[in-house]
Design a protein around this motif. Structure first.
Motif, PDB file in Angstrom:
ATOM      1  N   MET A  95     -11.436   5.395  13.220  1.00 36.60           N
ATOM      2  CA  MET A  95     -10.227   5.597  14.030  1.00 36.60           C
ATOM      3  C   MET A  95      -9.153   4.594  13.582  1.00 36.60           C
ATOM      4  N   SER A  96      -7.992   5.089  13.208  1.00 39.91           N
ATOM      5  CA  SER A  96      -6.933   4.224  12.706  1.00 39.91           C
ATOM      6  C   SER A  96      -5.916   3.897  13.795  1.00 39.91           C
ATOM      7  N   LEU A  97      -5.306   2.729  13.668  1.00 42.91           N
ATOM      8  CA  LEU A  97      -4.279   2.315  14.616  1.00 42.91           C
ATOM      9  C   LEU A  97      -2.941   2.920  14.221  1.00 42.91           C
ATOM     10  N   THR A  98      -2.157   3.310  15.221  1.00 46.29           N
ATOM     11  CA  THR A  98      -0.810   3.799  14.960  1.00 46.29           C
ATOM     12  C   THR A  98       0.143   2.614  14.912  1.00 46.29           C
ATOM     13  N   LEU A  99       1.328   2.867  14.414  1.00 47.13           N
ATOM     14  CA  LEU A  99       2.341   1.809  14.382  1.00 47.13           C
ATOM     15  C   LEU A  99       2.657   1.326  15.790  1.00 47.13           C
ATOM     16  N   GLN A 100       2.632   2.246  16.770  1.00 49.94           N
ATOM     17  CA  GLN A 100       2.894   1.871  18.168  1.00 49.94           C
ATOM     18  C   GLN A 100       1.790   0.957  18.693  1.00 49.94           C
ATOM     19  N   ASP A 101       0.538   1.252  18.335  1.00 47.28           N
ATOM     20  CA  ASP A 101      -0.573   0.387  18.740  1.00 47.28           C
ATOM     21  C   ASP A 101      -0.378  -1.021  18.190  1.00 47.28           C
ATOM     22  N   ILE A 102      -0.025  -1.095  16.898  1.00 49.01           N
ATOM     23  CA  ILE A 102       0.156  -2.393  16.250  1.00 49.01           C
ATOM     24  C   ILE A 102       1.293  -3.171  16.915  1.00 49.01           C
ATOM     25  N   ALA A 103       2.383  -2.464  17.240  1.00 49.54           N
ATOM     26  CA  ALA A 103       3.525  -3.122  17.897  1.00 49.54           C
ATOM     27  C   ALA A 103       3.129  -3.668  19.255  1.00 49.54           C
ATOM     28  N   TRP A 104       2.342  -2.904  20.018  1.00 52.43           N
ATOM     29  CA  TRP A 104       1.910  -3.352  21.347  1.00 52.43           C
ATOM     30  C   TRP A 104       1.069  -4.618  21.241  1.00 52.43           C
ATOM     31  N   HIS A 105       0.072  -4.621  20.369  1.00 51.89           N
ATOM     32  CA  HIS A 105      -0.808  -5.772  20.257  1.00 51.89           C
ATOM     33  C   HIS A 105      -0.062  -7.004  19.738  1.00 51.89           C
ATOM     34  N   ARG A 106       0.891  -6.797  18.865  1.00 56.61           N
ATOM     35  CA  ARG A 106       1.690  -7.913  18.389  1.00 56.61           C
ATOM     36  C   ARG A 106       2.532  -8.489  19.526  1.00 56.61           C
ATOM     37  N   SER A 107       3.095  -7.614  20.360  1.00 57.66           N
ATOM     38  CA  SER A 107       3.901  -8.069  21.498  1.00 57.66           C
ATOM     39  C   SER A 107       3.056  -8.837  22.505  1.00 57.66           C
ATOM     40  N   VAL A 108       1.840  -8.366  22.751  1.00 55.27           N
ATOM     41  CA  VAL A 108       0.950  -9.071  23.668  1.00 55.27           C
ATOM     42  C   VAL A 108       0.626 -10.454  23.112  1.00 55.27           C
ATOM     43  N   GLY A 109       0.402 -10.531  21.815  1.00 58.45           N
ATOM     44  CA  GLY A 109       0.154 -11.824  21.194  1.00 58.45           C
ATOM     45  C   GLY A 109       1.328 -12.765  21.372  1.00 58.45           C
ATOM     46  N   GLN A 110       2.535 -12.239  21.246  1.00 55.09           N
ATOM     47  CA  GLN A 110       3.730 -13.058  21.434  1.00 55.09           C
ATOM     48  C   GLN A 110       3.855 -13.528  22.888  1.00 55.09           C
ATOM     49  N   LEU A 111       3.453 -12.674  23.808  1.00 59.03           N
ATOM     50  CA  LEU A 111       3.492 -13.050  25.225  1.00 59.03           C
ATOM     51  C   LEU A 111       2.487 -14.150  25.528  1.00 59.03           C
ATOM     52  N   ILE A 112       1.338 -14.099  24.905  1.00 61.81           N
ATOM     53  CA  ILE A 112       0.350 -15.158  25.093  1.00 61.81           C
ATOM     54  C   ILE A 112       0.931 -16.494  24.636  1.00 61.81           C
ATOM     55  N   GLU A 113       1.633 -16.475  23.515  1.00 65.36           N
ATOM     56  CA  GLU A 113       2.278 -17.695  23.019  1.00 65.36           C
ATOM     57  C   GLU A 113       3.362 -18.171  23.978  1.00 65.36           C
ATOM     58  N   ALA A 114       3.990 -17.239  24.702  1.00 68.65           N
ATOM     59  CA  ALA A 114       5.114 -17.573  25.596  1.00 68.65           C
ATOM     60  C   ALA A 114       4.669 -17.924  27.012  1.00 68.65           C
ATOM     61  N   LEU A 115       3.371 -17.907  27.292  1.00 70.93           N
ATOM     62  CA  LEU A 115       2.884 -18.147  28.656  1.00 70.93           C
ATOM     63  C   LEU A 115       3.468 -19.401  29.313  1.00 70.93           C
ATOM     64  N   PRO A 116       3.596 -20.532  28.618  1.00 69.70           N
ATOM     65  CA  PRO A 116       4.124 -21.728  29.272  1.00 69.70           C
ATOM     66  C   PRO A 116       5.643 -21.797  29.311  1.00 69.70           C
ATOM     67  N   LYS A 117       6.318 -20.808  28.724  1.00 68.42           N
ATOM     68  CA  LYS A 117       7.769 -20.890  28.576  1.00 68.42           C
ATOM     69  C   LYS A 117       8.516 -20.277  29.768  1.00 68.42           C
ATOM     70  N   PRO A 118       9.727 -20.763  30.059  1.00 65.84           N
ATOM     71  CA  PRO A 118      10.498 -20.276  31.212  1.00 65.84           C
ATOM     72  C   PRO A 118      10.862 -18.796  31.126  1.00 65.84           C
ATOM     73  N   ASN A 119      10.976 -18.272  29.904  1.00 63.14           N
ATOM     74  CA  ASN A 119      11.404 -16.876  29.756  1.00 63.14           C
ATOM     75  C   ASN A 119      10.236 -15.897  29.692  1.00 63.14           C
ATOM     76  N   PHE A 120       9.046 -16.331  30.099  1.00 62.28           N
ATOM     77  CA  PHE A 120       7.864 -15.456  30.005  1.00 62.28           C
ATOM     78  C   PHE A 120       8.066 -14.144  30.749  1.00 62.28           C
ATOM     79  N   TRP A 121       8.534 -14.230  32.006  1.00 61.03           N
ATOM     80  CA  TRP A 121       8.647 -13.013  32.823  1.00 61.03           C
ATOM     81  C   TRP A 121       9.655 -12.043  32.224  1.00 61.03           C
ATOM     82  N   THR A 122      10.743 -12.556  31.701  1.00 63.00           N
ATOM     83  CA  THR A 122      11.748 -11.696  31.073  1.00 63.00           C
ATOM     84  C   THR A 122      11.164 -10.976  29.863  1.00 63.00           C
TER      85      THR A 122
END
Length: 264
Positions: A1-28
């Motif tokens: 089963m291959s990942l779509t470009l949308q799948d890859i974008a979602w997982h990358r965004s979640v990774g970026q959110l994990i990095e942003a957890l301590p930052k003031p702009n997390f909720w935004t």
């Protein structure tokens, strides 16, 4: 089963959110990510607790960039009639919840719906809840001027594990400012009881105050009876006594008394 470009974008965004957890702009950042998948018109992050009024961690800006007057009324006391707040207190649990699942039978006929909900939220609301402990619930609420579609609901149900996990991981970075503890009798009883005494010289029993709250939240007599474990006939008797003691003839008048209590 291959990942779509949308799948890859979602997982990358979640990774970026994990990095942003301590930052003031997390909720935004989190809201902007969700907006790429589901359309909504308003949002707010709240902490529900039985021991204090809701705490706001983040919210969408008002139309004029200032605080939303209606939402301030919500925080003062209208939240006590919010189906999501009531559901979180009656059965605290983690998950994804729709307005249709938690709203009482006559919710759209209530003064709360007419005077606040349809003006502030307008049409529909969904909420992602992260249960932190036995009492506190961290909530991300999304409001829409249109009903959420079945496809949108399905998509949110699919991604909710990621979002709720992010909510839980964010909580240690939130500053929780202690507020005055709730009265032992509960803020609802204190507000309405005080107002009833001051405005009408009437003293309602604890059970009558519970019936009044459920009435104003949109519960039918059968729902009130089930929640309070009494008969529907007993509910009718309590309603009669409430109206008689307060000298009123409608729920609209009862709601007005409640509003005066929270603004006192």
């Amino acid at each position: 089963m291959s990942l779509t470009l949308q799948d890859i974008a979602w997982h990358r965004s979640v990774g970026q959110l994990i990095e942003a957890l301590p930052k003031p702009n997390f909720w935004t950042l989190l809201v902007r990510l969700l907006e790429q998948y589901v359309a909504f018109d308003s949002w707010v992050v709240l902490l529900f607790s039985s021991e204090q009024r809701p705490l706001v961690f983040a919210e969408c800006p008002g139309n004029d960039g200032g605080p939303d007057t209606l939402f301030q009324d919500y925080l003062k006391g209208l939240y006590l009639l919010d189906p999501f707040y009531i559901a979180s207190r009656e059965q605290a649990q983690t998950g994804f919840f729709r307005l249709a699942e938690v709203a009482p039978e006559y919710f759209e006929q209530t003064e709360y719906y007419q005077r606040y909900f349809r003006l502030n939220v307008v049409a529909d609301e969904i909420q992602l809840n992260c249960q932190l402990d036995g009492d506190r619930t961290l909530c991300l609420s999304l409001g829409s001027t249109q009903r959420f579609s079945a496809e949108q609901i399905a998509l949110l149900s699919l991604i909710q594990p990621w979002v709720i996990a992010l909510l839980r991981q964010r909580m240690p970075f939130e500053e929780v400012v202690p507020t005055a503890p709730m009265p032992a009798s509960g803020v609802w009883r204190t507000q309405l009881e005080t107002s009833a005494l001051q405005l009408k010289g009437a003293q309602l029993t604890a059970r009558e105050l519970d019936v009044a709250r459920l009435m104003l939240s949109g519960c039918s007599s059968k729902e009130i009876a089930r929640k309070l474990d009494i008969s529907a006939e007993t509910v009718k008797v309590h309603k009669k006594h409430i109206y008689s003691k307060l000298g009123i003839k409608s729920q609209s008048e009862l709601f007005s008394i409640f509003l005066q209590a929270q603004n006192a």
